[in-house]
Design an enzyme around this catalytic site. Structure first.
Site, PDB file in Angstrom:
ATOM      1  N   GLY A 187      12.350  -7.810  13.150  1.00 17.76           N
ATOM      2  CA  GLY A 187      12.889  -7.026  12.041  1.00 17.76           C
ATOM      3  C   GLY A 187      12.073  -7.168  10.781  1.00 17.76           C
ATOM      4  O   GLY A 187      11.952  -6.214   9.998  1.00 17.76           O
ATOM      5  N   ASP A 188      11.485  -8.343  10.572  1.00 15.57           N
ATOM      6  CA  ASP A 188      10.628  -8.557   9.409  1.00 15.57           C
ATOM      7  C   ASP A 188       9.320  -7.776   9.553  1.00 15.57           C
ATOM      8  O   ASP A 188       8.822  -7.197   8.583  1.00 15.57           O
ATOM      9  CB  ASP A 188      10.335 -10.044   9.244  1.00 15.57           C
ATOM     10  CG  ASP A 188      11.607 -10.868   9.232  1.00 15.57           C
ATOM     11  OD1 ASP A 188      12.604 -10.416   8.638  1.00 15.57           O
ATOM     12  OD2 ASP A 188      11.613 -11.964   9.837  1.00 15.57           O
ATOM     13  N   SER A 235      18.004  -1.313  11.416  1.00 15.72           N
ATOM     14  CA  SER A 235      17.331  -1.719  12.650  1.00 15.72           C
ATOM     15  C   SER A 235      18.378  -1.970  13.725  1.00 15.72           C
ATOM     16  O   SER A 235      19.354  -2.686  13.498  1.00 15.72           O
ATOM     17  CB  SER A 235      16.468  -2.959  12.416  1.00 15.72           C
ATOM     18  OG  SER A 235      17.238  -4.045  11.949  1.00 15.72           O
ATOM     19  N   GLY A 237      16.228   0.959  18.637  1.00 15.54           N
ATOM     20  CA  GLY A 237      15.316   1.561  17.675  1.00 15.54           C
ATOM     21  C   GLY A 237      15.767   1.368  16.239  1.00 15.54           C
ATOM     22  O   GLY A 237      16.175   0.272  15.842  1.00 15.54           O
ATOM     23  N   GLY A 297      17.737  -3.026  17.067  1.00 15.18           N
ATOM     24  CA  GLY A 297      17.246  -3.785  18.211  1.00 15.18           C
ATOM     25  C   GLY A 297      16.606  -2.874  19.237  1.00 15.18           C
ATOM     26  O   GLY A 297      15.758  -2.035  18.907  1.00 15.18           O
ATOM     27  N   ALA A 298      17.034  -3.007  20.482  1.00 14.91           N
ATOM     28  CA  ALA A 298      16.455  -2.204  21.564  1.00 14.91           C
ATOM     29  C   ALA A 298      16.723  -0.722  21.400  1.00 14.91           C
ATOM     30  O   ALA A 298      16.040   0.112  22.015  1.00 14.91           O
ATOM     31  CB  ALA A 298      16.989  -2.682  22.905  1.00 14.91           C
TER      32      ALA A 298
END
Length: 318
Positions: free
Chosen positions: A251-252, A220, A225, A222-223
């Protein structure tokens, strides 16, 4: 059914503020109190979307009892394990532009007897599970190989295990050949010692985690993708979020969406991104339901190795 284990759950208080001004008295625009912990959030996201899940949750003290009450009010199917130490509390300061400042307590140590009781609870519930998700930081003094030992137990029973953790716990888990690991960008950089500036670096770092034992890596970003690297192929996905509220638990939610989507391939990645993006648009650590999720905002395609990341990372030196 997807079983989750959270060794270090929390009460999560999110406070929305106009701006963080150190040393000043800041008036909050809003505040939210949610049950927290990475595995707990995975189960909450699955519950919100009518996907069968059960959470194994150690709890202690007044904070722990409040955590259990909040989870019960949501209707979460859970196995609670009382422990001596109090459940931790975390505070998140959320600014309108999406900037998040988190203050996480370390949690309290679990004794060897308490760890054995928790492991027994996981093993008793796991015979009904297709996936077991071990998520989050470890409390103080808990052995770094605790997730790895569980992974080896489940492998013989044909149960897939997903691990979402960091540091020594992640390094130990890789050696136990988990079906899936879900590092974020910082964790990926720290685990591989790589300077990660482009999507090609992400793919290379994920390949190193696979070489160390993980069968699938969902990174993951973040912004930026997410990148999925598995035996069947490599995919990159991104999701537009125009009005972010809070990234806590996003993220979960992404991991929950990936497993709900079958745990492999580009379709599962697309669902993961849609769930994660929906979580970012919600306050606090609220998990998205069907009405919040918009698959149209997601695009999945082969990664362009030369594409730069908006927030590149260098590995930690210590």
């Amino acid at each position: 059914m997807i079983l989750t284990l959270t060794l270090n759950p929390s009460l999560d208080r999110t406070i929305e503020i106009a701006a963080l001004d150190r040393g000043a008295v800041i008036r909050a625009a809003a505040a939210h109190l949610d049950p927290g912990g990475k595995g707990v959030n995975v189960s909450r996201a699955l519950l919100a979307n009518a996907v069968a899940s059960r959470a194994v949750v150690p709890f202690g003290g007044d904070e722990g009892r409040q955590l259990v009450r909040l989870l019960a009010a949501e209707g979460l199917d859970m196995v609670t394990v009382p422990v001596a130490g109090p459940t931790r509390s975390n505070v998140t300061l959320a600014e309108p532009d999406g900037t998040i400042t988190k203050i996480n307590e370390p949690g309290t140590a679990l004794s060897a007897e308490e760890l054995d009781t928790i492991a027994d609870a996981v093993l008793d519930a796991a015979h009904e599970a297709d996936w077991v998700v071990a998520s989050g930081s470890l409390p103080p003094e808990v052995p770094a190989d605790v997730y790895a030992r569980l992974c080896r137990r489940f492998a013989g029973a044909g149960i897939h295990m997903a691990v979402d953790t960091s540091g020594p716990a992640l390094a130990c888990a890789l050696g136990a050949a988990p079906a899936l690991v879900k590092p974020n960008l910082e964790e990926l950089s720290a685990a591989t010692g790589m300077l990660i500036r482009r999507l090609g670096d992400v793919v290379e770092a994920a390949g190193k985690l696979r070489a160390a034992g993980a069968r699938t890596v969902l990174a993951s970003l973040g912004a930026d993708g997410a990148v999925l690297v598995e035996e069947q192929g490599i995919w990159y996905g991104e999701a537009a979020v125009t009005e972010p509220r809070s990234s806590v638990g996003a993220g979960d939610a992404m991991l929950a969406g990936f497993l709900a989507g079958g745990g492999r391939g580009p379709d599962a990645l697309a669902r993961a991104l849609a769930w994660g993006a929906a979580a970012v648009r919600l306050p606090g650590s609220r998990m998205p339901g069907p009405a919040d999720i918009d698959p149209v905002v997601v695009a999945v395609h082969p990664p362009d190795p030369s594409r730069p990341l908006t927030s590149p990372l260098v590995p930690h030196s210590g």
